[in-house]
Design an enzyme around this catalytic site. Structure first.
Site, PDB file in Angstrom:
ATOM      1  N   ASP A 291       0.838  -1.222  -0.032  1.00 46.04           N
ATOM      2  CA  ASP A 291      -0.201  -0.249  -0.030  1.00 46.04           C
ATOM      3  C   ASP A 291       0.979   1.415  -0.058  1.00 46.04           C
ATOM      4  O   ASP A 291       2.146   1.117   0.491  1.00 46.04           O
ATOM      5  CB  ASP A 291      -0.944   0.013   1.118  1.00 46.04           C
ATOM      6  CG  ASP A 291      -1.937   0.920   0.955  1.00 46.04           C
ATOM      7  OD1 ASP A 291      -2.268   1.619   0.064  1.00 46.04           O
ATOM      8  OD2 ASP A 291      -2.559   1.469   2.245  1.00 46.04           O
ATOM      9  N   HIS A 465      -5.003   4.585   0.366  1.00 47.66           N
ATOM     10  CA  HIS A 465      -6.001   3.600  -0.122  1.00 47.66           C
ATOM     11  C   HIS A 465      -5.679   3.006  -1.327  1.00 47.66           C
ATOM     12  O   HIS A 465      -6.729   2.831  -2.048  1.00 47.66           O
ATOM     13  CB  HIS A 465      -7.313   4.297  -0.267  1.00 47.66           C
ATOM     14  CG  HIS A 465      -7.573   5.639   0.698  1.00 47.66           C
ATOM     15  ND1 HIS A 465      -8.129   5.153   2.051  1.00 47.66           N
ATOM     16  CD2 HIS A 465      -7.343   6.833   0.622  1.00 47.66           C
ATOM     17  CE1 HIS A 465      -8.289   6.425   2.731  1.00 47.66           C
ATOM     18  NE2 HIS A 465      -8.028   7.183   1.976  1.00 47.66           N
ATOM     19  N   HIS A 466      -4.580   2.361  -1.337  1.00 52.24           N
ATOM     20  CA  HIS A 466      -4.324   1.709  -2.588  1.00 52.24           C
ATOM     21  C   HIS A 466      -3.668   0.332  -2.200  1.00 52.24           C
ATOM     22  O   HIS A 466      -2.688  -0.210  -2.969  1.00 52.24           O
ATOM     23  CB  HIS A 466      -3.109   2.265  -3.365  1.00 52.24           C
ATOM     24  CG  HIS A 466      -3.502   3.803  -3.790  1.00 52.24           C
ATOM     25  ND1 HIS A 466      -2.749   4.930  -3.947  1.00 52.24           N
ATOM     26  CD2 HIS A 466      -4.749   4.345  -4.058  1.00 52.24           C
ATOM     27  CE1 HIS A 466      -3.296   5.868  -4.246  1.00 52.24           C
ATOM     28  NE2 HIS A 466      -4.609   5.708  -4.310  1.00 52.24           N
ATOM     29  N   PRO A 467      -4.471  -0.587  -1.525  1.00 50.26           N
ATOM     30  CA  PRO A 467      -3.720  -1.763  -1.362  1.00 50.26           C
ATOM     31  C   PRO A 467      -3.895  -2.740  -2.559  1.00 50.26           C
ATOM     32  O   PRO A 467      -4.783  -2.888  -3.120  1.00 50.26           O
ATOM     33  CB  PRO A 467      -4.855  -2.323  -0.129  1.00 50.26           C
ATOM     34  CG  PRO A 467      -6.009  -1.694  -0.432  1.00 50.26           C
ATOM     35  CD  PRO A 467      -5.894  -0.238  -0.771  1.00 50.26           C
TER      36      PRO A 467
END
Ligand SMILES: Cc1cc2nc3c(=O)[nH]c(=O)nc-3n(C[C@H](O)[C@H](O)[C@H](O)COP(=O)(O)OP(=O)(O)OC[C@H]3O[C@@H](n4cnc5c(N)ncnc54)[C@H](O)[C@@H]3O)c2cc1C
Length: 535
Positions: A291, A465-467
């Site tokens: 992330d 918010h980029h898993p």
């Protein structure tokens, strides 16, 4: 009705697949989404994003205490609504760097996923407002536009970044990613273009496409190593739905490994610890989590240069009217429309830092709000070496998962994150911003030493918010899916969403997820892939 394909999760990827797979009227598709409708105006208005990280249409999850962040627990918004992340995100349309996708192929063994292979799918998705060239196209479902009326401070920011040595770039998604500029946005006519509005709504009346909202999937049903359907929660209890051809899991980078593990597919030891009977030992499920961690600086403005005061009731009313009557004004802004890509590690071959200029303070959950109008500059380190996990707390499908991004477990990530923050502070202190910026308030003048900055980061860092990566595709030992997105060892089961990305791209992850689903639809239907791009 019997269904050929059951798609679990109507998010960025799921809505794309629902559209593409149901193009053939003989194929029956069921899309299942745990969340509800996206009819509230907040979803449509670009500035509605201000509410989104604070709990609207979200699962309400947090990370486990972060060992390398002094035990911080970080609020971890994941969408629970039709359209998924594309319905609640900040609408930045970014694709990352060509090298990102080339590494998927060369380093992870994802055959057919090099940049030249995936570029045609980015273009197929796109309805670009301005650009038609080797990198962009129009006529696709997804609206891609420029900010409607960025305020003067955002132009001053562009000048300031250039004063700090970062060149101007008017298309991060073209030949060169490096530089500073206004972002392209997933908006059309000043409205959010989510995959729900762009892909699903236009085809909702297809008789071969069924959609069930507010329906959590509890488990994938497997018989003789073949996925044959799903169990869902329904008003009358548990309902079993059968898939004649395939179950396609599109539940996101947290939701997909969670559902696989609830179904007994995952690392045997982790399943046993959670009390789930092991159906198929697949160690990569829920591993390899990556992330982007975000640090930020906040300045107090010299006047009303950002949108903080639009929150006052009379200003909100006027902004609402402006938007409804003329489609102009603050409501057309996604609040993060300006930024760019640059380097923390000077030896990196492509940018490793991303900036997001926030037109206010306190826009996102957990970010400090100021009394006077403020401006925020986020910096995220883009190529983390830390790897985390998504695990089950127990066997209850209603329980929150254990989300452990394991941020900064590799000291290189900390070093680069802090350099990114330093770059952000440098930009904010340039002459071009002097008329707009009174003083830096966070971290604040007193915070300069490495130790103080680390303590500041512990207190204030947040997720971008980029898993990704938790059901990674590839050829290696830890890969969960093959390059055609089939789950190893179980027939009739694929994963198609951000979780299959073996490495996080150097950008926001919505457009890459949509690309993955576009390409997956051809793979699933056995169509020839689009010809590789010549760039
Ligand atoms: C607050 C926020 C801001 C962001 N900002 C940006 C941005 O500006 N630009 C950008 O490019 N990216 C952004 N992203 C990231 C981007 O939106 C995501 O990477 C992308 O949406 C991921 O798509 P997905 O299909 O993998 O998962 P999702 O879109 O999350 O979809 C998964 C769906 O599955 C559903 N689901 C999960 N489990 C189940 C179950 N058991 N049963 C039924 N349904 C289930 C969920 O409710 C959800 O709707 C942001 C994300 C967030 C959360």
């Amino acid at each position: 009705m019997a269904h050929d394909y059951i798609i679990v999760g109507g998010g960025s990827a799921g809505c794309v697949l629902a559209n593409r797979l149901s193009e053939d009227p003989s194929i029956k598709v069921l899309l299942i989404e745990a969340g509800g409708r996206d009819t509230d105006m907040l979803f449509r208005m670009p500035a509605g994003f201000a509410k989104m990280t604070k709990g609207v249409a979200s699962w309400g999850w947090s990370t486990v205490p972060q060992k390398h962040l002094d035990g911080r627990v970080i609020w971890y918004t994941q969408a629970k609504v039709i359209g998924g992340g594309s319905s609640i995100n900040a609408q930045l349309y970014t694709r990352g760097n060509a090298r990102d996708y080339d590494a998927w192929e060369t380093d992870a063994g994802c055959e057919g996923w090099s940049y030249r292979d995936v570029l045609p799918y980015f273009k197929r998705a796109e309805d670009n407002q301005r650009l038609v060239n080797a990198y962009h196209g129009y006529g696709g479902p997804l609206g891609v536009s420029w900010p409607v009326n960025p305020p003067p401070i955002s132009f001053a920011f562009l000048r300031a970044a250039q004063e700090a040595g970062i060149p101007y770039n008017d298309d991060f998604n073209g030949a060169v990613q490096d530089g500073i500029g206004h972002y392209q946005l997933t908006t059309r006519h000043a409205e959010r273009s989510s995959t729900a509005s762009a892909y699903l709504r236009p085809v909702r009346s297809r008789p071969n496409l069924a959609v069930r909202l507010n329906t959590p999937t509890l488990k994938i049903c497997v018989e003789n190593h073949r996925a044959v359907g799903v169990e869902v929660g329904a008003s009358g209890g548990i309902e079993t739905l059968r898939a004649e051809r395939e179950v396609i899991v599109c539940s996101g980078a947290i939701g997909s490994p969670r559902l696989l593990q609830l179904s007994g597919i995952g690392p045997a030891d982790a399943l046993a610890a959670a009390g789930v009977p092991v159906l198929h030992d697949l160690p990569g499920v829920g591993a390899n989590m990556q992330d982007h961690l975000d640090l930020y600086a906040i300045c107090e403005c010299t006047g009303d240069h950002t949108y903080d005061r639009v929150a006052q009731p009379h200003r909100t009313l006027w902004a609402g009217l402006q938007y409804l009557l003329f489609k102009t004004g603050p409501v057309t802004s996604t609040l993060f429309e300006t930024g760019g890509f640059w380097y923390a590690d000077k030896t990196a071959r492509s940018p490793d830092i991303q900036f997001h200029l926030g037109l206010g303070s306190g826009i996102e959950a957990g970010v400090a709000a100021m009394k006077n109008p403020g401006v925020t500059l986020n910096s995220a380190f883009l190529r983390p070496r830390s790897r985390g996990t998504v695990r089950l707390a127990n066997a209850d499908p209603a329980a929150a998962p254990l989300i452990d991004p394991n941020y900064w477990s590799d000291p290189y990530d900390r070093e680069c994150s802090l350099k990114g923050l330093q770059l952000a502070r440098e930009i904010l202190s340039q002459p071009a911003l002097k008329p707009f910026v009174l003083a830096e308030r966070l971290p604040g003048d007193g915070i300069r030493s490495e130790q103080d900055l680390i303590q500041y980061a512990y207190r204030s860092c947040k997720t971008d918010h980029h898993p990704v990566g938790t059901c990674a595709m590839g050829a290696g030992e830890g890969a969960v899916t093959t390059s055609d997105l089939r789950v190893r060892g179980i027939d009739g089961l694929r994963v198609v969403d951000a979780s299959v990305m073996p490495f996080v791209p150097s950008c926001n992850t919505n457009a890459p997820t949509i690309m993955v689903a576009e390409k997956a639809s051809d793979v699933i239907l056995g169509r020839e892939p689009l010809p590789a791009a010549v760039v």
